[in-house]
Motif scaffolding. Structure first.
Motif, PDB file in Angstrom:
ATOM      1  N   GLY A  24      85.874  32.553  26.632  1.00 30.21           N
ATOM      2  CA  GLY A  24      84.769  32.771  27.565  1.00 30.21           C
ATOM      3  C   GLY A  24      84.191  34.173  27.390  1.00 30.21           C
ATOM      4  N   GLY A  26      81.321  36.837  29.263  1.00 27.95           N
ATOM      5  CA  GLY A  26      80.399  37.036  30.401  1.00 27.95           C
ATOM      6  C   GLY A  26      79.698  38.374  30.297  1.00 27.95           C
ATOM      7  N   TRP A 116      83.453  31.762  34.222  1.00 25.70           N
ATOM      8  CA  TRP A 116      82.440  30.712  34.389  1.00 25.70           C
ATOM      9  C   TRP A 116      82.057  30.140  33.024  1.00 25.70           C
ATOM     10  CZ3 TRP A 116      80.351  28.094  38.376  1.00 25.70           C
ATOM     11  CH2 TRP A 116      79.181  27.370  38.154  1.00 25.70           C
ATOM     12  N   ASP A 117      81.866  31.054  32.060  1.00 25.05           N
ATOM     13  CA  ASP A 117      81.523  30.620  30.710  1.00 25.05           C
ATOM     14  C   ASP A 117      82.651  29.754  30.142  1.00 25.05           C
ATOM     15  OD1 ASP A 117      79.996  30.643  28.247  1.00 25.05           O
ATOM     16  OD2 ASP A 117      81.501  32.053  27.456  1.00 25.05           O
ATOM     17  N   TYR A 118      83.893  30.173  30.372  1.00 23.83           N
ATOM     18  CA  TYR A 118      85.070  29.413  29.929  1.00 23.83           C
ATOM     19  C   TYR A 118      85.083  28.032  30.575  1.00 23.83           C
ATOM     20  CZ  TYR A 118      90.027  28.021  30.334  1.00 23.83           C
ATOM     21  OH  TYR A 118      91.211  27.319  30.367  1.00 23.83           O
ATOM     22  N   GLN A 120      82.563  26.341  31.866  1.00 21.24           N
ATOM     23  CA  GLN A 120      81.448  25.547  31.355  1.00 21.24           C
ATOM     24  C   GLN A 120      81.797  24.955  29.992  1.00 21.24           C
ATOM     25  OE1 GLN A 120      79.491  25.315  34.203  1.00 21.24           O
ATOM     26  NE2 GLN A 120      77.656  25.571  32.906  1.00 21.24           N
ATOM     27  N   LYS A 121      82.281  25.846  29.108  1.00 26.63           N
ATOM     28  CA  LYS A 121      82.575  25.410  27.738  1.00 26.63           C
ATOM     29  C   LYS A 121      83.652  24.336  27.716  1.00 26.63           C
ATOM     30  CE  LYS A 121      81.476  29.517  24.958  1.00 26.63           C
ATOM     31  NZ  LYS A 121      82.107  30.808  24.615  1.00 26.63           N
ATOM     32  N   LYS A 131      78.786  30.247  40.407  1.00 30.63           N
ATOM     33  CA  LYS A 131      77.943  30.712  39.301  1.00 30.63           C
ATOM     34  C   LYS A 131      77.611  32.181  39.519  1.00 30.63           C
ATOM     35  CE  LYS A 131      73.681  29.339  36.804  1.00 30.63           C
ATOM     36  NZ  LYS A 131      73.802  30.493  35.966  1.00 30.63           N
TER      37      LYS A 131
END
Ligand SMILES: Cc1ncc(COP(=O)(O)O)c(C=O)c1O
Ligand SMILES: Cc1ncc(COP(=O)(O)O)c(C=O)c1O
Ligand code: FES
Ligand code: FES
Lengths: 145, 387, 387, 145
Positions: A24, A26, A116-118, A120-121, A131
């Protein structure tokens, strides 16, 4: 102006750099001061944060809180990492001047953004994670004379 | 303590030993109140008069046109607020620039709240006021033009004579904040058509807490500090005699050494500028290449943030500044750098180095090496920089 | 130079050697601008904080309630003008007294021109404000009461605590000009219900050109000098670091020595008063016999004019004053002496002698003999005196 | 503040005192500063001023100008005495500070008042002499800031 701990983390920042193929990433910024922090997380299959790196364009406090945040995050579970507040980062640094409190918010938000990126992925829902805002600036509550 | 390379002389300066020597007797020996009747106080009175004369001569002004204040900020506040008040019947429009010191800008904002209108002129990429824009901004109700003599951040010197001429052709008062320029460049209030001029002692190796406002005879300015009859009834408060004596001495020294001192500073400054621009990539000089204060260099290092840079320089014993010292409590990027058109993140990475008579070539060499090392380190940490 | 007997310590004082010693390093060694980022400037910043703490402790106030100014006059101007502005929506009525220093009186007159209403309270024959008159003067639109702690001419100390209580019962701000009282009598801003308090360094063996305004947390006062972010954004201008350090040291000394020093001064003062009243006919003491500053004596010698008296005392090496030093440019008889009911020609013959810690009994004996001789001589020249 | 001449006349004022049965006595005052000057003239039958004395309640300048005025007046004719202006008195004293100019007017007016008294008593008309004002204060022309 800064505590010894802050100066130490500023002069010898831990975990500067990037992680290739990070779990992730950010990036958050503060429009008011113009500073930007990017956090990279390497998370294993058990949800443990194996590694964490950062890049920061910002003031001394921003660099030091980035450094301290990466230290705090490493080895923690995703859920534990989520609970690391800017207050915890500040305390670990023996405090920050009042005008620099927002810099530590940048660190908190950078962790959240990377998580969050983690999420989502990997299509995971992390309990309690919202978010992240891309800009964390808040209203200054200083009086105008 | 490790060696200190003090390159922040635009923020404040060391009080010169000659100034100290001149001041000290007025603290402990000749401490009388200049307003008192007895002879002992006459010594203080005489000291005031002499300082006033020195300063008047430095500006080609008359003694009774020099009014002592507590510094540059008070002088700026006084000039703006008390002429605004005195000339309100004529009009309520004031013209200044976007790159003034906060002592002018915030006073302007204050006057706006009171119902005055303030036009803030743009500057070009070098920080120079555009004379045609100035001319267009003038209105029948314009009462005052205030343009700083030289900028405290980027060092740009304004075309003061031309501005003064425009003001006087239109019968408008002209004030200039010369806090940075006074003592560094020759000033003639008549030749430049200056009606009011602010200056501050601690910027020219004089003491802190003392300054003055030059007020041309005939200017109908009100009092700012009301009370006793000091300063020809225009500025109340027991005179800061030692401060005034120190200021007088500092001005005397500044005037006497100006030519030689600034020639040397210019040479070192140019050496610094040339080396930094050549040896540090993605770097620009802010301000005008030649029309700038002799001791001022101001750079922007892309992808680098100012405070971090300053702290690392400090670790090498180098004192510099990023934007104006007075505003370091604020997080906003410098309004001056924004006004010359720099984008936000480049405005952030600025470094001002301001030399003194004591600065050496060895200092500059050390500083350049330090900058190179630090900028490289910070860039390697910057998410904005890709090598 | 002949021996000087300096008895004008209400006009100004000698800067104490300890104060000098404390200040000097901040001129030439630790000259950094407290707003700067580097460590070197941190030394200046720390010095400011320490001085602020000393002063706050002396008043039982908090550090962030002390705001440095250029002196008493600026503090007075600030307190009145900037609260008037901030509270204009609540009302435009201010109460003060007829015996204030001109820094208050002329500021009051200025505010009247801006549309404020100012009530100037009478005082009784000893110079004490009448509390019942104060109570009656209060109106729904009263926003500020400003009464000096002790008078600079006749030394009378006001019932500050009672005044503070009246003000706070009615929810009105209370300012006191303590320029003469601070360092001479104990002050507790909470006990006395003081919201703002002015003081000046040079009245207590500190340097000239520095003072402060105490502002209780929560008081919504505006800025008076706009500009940089100094003094918590409330008073712009590069801090007068040496002055502030000197003021801090002076306050420390004043507080530590207060009991012993003022006891000794009172004794000498009373000896002076007793001898003069006994040995010089047609003489009166102005001010309150006991509720007066420990170092203040103020006489009126009938049929004698003040300036002539002062000049003759000066010829004997004695520095005294007639009315306030700040107003000696003016020819009007003292407004304070008129307010306590003296007729014009008696108000004219006043002599203020204000002692210091250095004053001796021998000094006083010499002064009394000198006064006797001079008063006799001047009376023999006076068309008003018939023997 | 004062010239040496002023200080001399202040410290050693000439002609202090009264003249019994004076030919003319004039008292003038300045309401603004509250000072009072009384001048005594002894004038012989040829209109020559034989003696002149004064008493003054006033500032240093008032005393010095009184003293100087008596000196200037002595031995002069009435007509000559009338022409002694405050400027002449000031010049004889090597000048006065601006704020003290009015004190010398007091001296000029005191001479006039004494001459007027002399003229009244002796029923003479002195060319150019007008009834003196008892108060010589004038408007200050200082600006108010
Ligand atoms: C009672 C009082 N208030 C205010 C002032 C003004 O103080 P400063 O002359 O330091 O401005 C003085 C002294 O001059 C004073 O005695
Ligand atoms: C251009 C300019 N104007 C005004 C000021 C204010 O001067 P001071 O801090 O002495 O009040 C400064 C410096 O701080 C300045 O550089
Ligand atoms: S000031 Fe922007 S992160 Fe610290
Ligand atoms: S001041 Fe009144 S006569 Fe001089």
């Amino acid at each position: 102006m800064y505590s010894e701990k802050v100066m130490d983390h500023f002069q010898n920042p831990r975990n500067v750099g990037e992680i290739e193929n990070a779990s992730g990433v950010g990036t958050v910024g503060n429009a008011k001061c113009g500073d930007i922090m990017r956090m990279y997380l390497d998370i294993d299959d058990d949800g443990i944060i194996r590694d964490c790196k950062f890049k920061t364009f910002g003031c001394g406090a921003a660099v030091a809180t980035s450094s301290m945040a990466t230290e705090l995050v490493k080895g923690k579970t995703v859920q534990e990492a989520l609970e690391i507040t800017n207050k915890a980062v500040m305390e670990a640094l023996d405090g920050l001047p009042p005008v620099k409190v927002h810099c530590s918010l940048l660190a908190e938000e950078a962790i959240h953004a990377a998580l969050w990126d983690y999420a989502q992925k990997h299509d995971i829902k992390i309990e309690g994670l919202e978010k992240p805002k891309s800009d964390i600036s808040e209203e200054e509550d200083e009086e105008d004379y | 303590m490790k060696k200190l390379i003090y390159l922040d002389n635009a923020a404040t300066t060391k009080t010169a030993p000659e100034v100290m020597e001149a001041m000290i007797p007025y603290f402990t020996e000749y401490y009388g109140n200049p307003s008192s009747v007895y002879d002992f106080a006459g010594i203080s009175k005489k000291a005031l008069d002499e300082s006033r004369e020195t300063i008047a001569n430095a500006l080609h002004a008359k003694e009774n046109e020099i009014y002592f204040t507590a510094g540059g900020s008070e002088a700026d506040n006084w000039a703006l607020k008390a002429t605004a008040e005195a000339y309100a019947a004529k009009g309520k429009h004031i013209i200044t620039t976007k790159i003034e010191h906060h002592a002018i800008l915030h006073t302007g904002e204050y006057l706006e709240k009171l119902g005055y209108e303030v036009t803030y002129l743009d500057v070009d990429e070098f920080g120079v006021v555009k004379l045609d824009q100035l001319k267009k901004a003038i209105r029948p109700d314009t009462i005052l033009i205030s343009v700083m003599f030289a900028n405290n951040e980027i060092g740009t010197i304004q075309p003061i004579k031309e501005i003064g001429e425009i003001a006087h052709e239109q019968g408008i008062l002209f004030h200039t904040d010369a806090v940075q320029a006074f003592g560094q460049v020759p000033i003639d209030v008549d030749e430049y058509h200056i009606d009011m001029l602010s200056a501050s002692g601690h910027k020219l190796n004089g003491p802190k807490g003392i300054g003055f406002l030059y007020i041309r005879k005939g200017v109908k300015i009100r009092s700012f500090v009301h009370g006793g009859a000091q300063e020809r009834k225009r500025r109340a408060g027991t005179e800061n005699v030692p401060g005034i004596v120190g200021l007088g001495k500092a001005v005397e020294l500044a005037v006497n050494t100006m030519e030689e001192r600034t020639a040397k500073e210019k040479e070192l400054r140019d050496y610094l500028i040339d080396r930094v621009l050549k040896e540090v990539p993605y770097t620009r000089l802010n301000g005008h290449r030649t029309n700038r204060l002799p001791n001022n260099a101001n750079f922007s290092f892309q992808f680098v943030e100012g405070e971090s840079l300053l702290i690392m320089l400090d670790m090498d014993g180098i004192c510099g500044s990023s934007g104006s010292a007075c505003t370091s409590g604020s997080l906003d990027p410098s309004h001056v750098l924004l006004a010359i058109g720099l984008p936000h993140e480049i405005a952030h990475g600025s470094l001002r180095l301001t030399l003194s008579a004591e600065t050496t070539k060895e200092d500059i060499d050390f500083v350049v090496e330090s900058i190179k090392k630090i900028v490289t380190k910070l860039r390697s940490m910057s998410p904005l920089y890709e090598d």
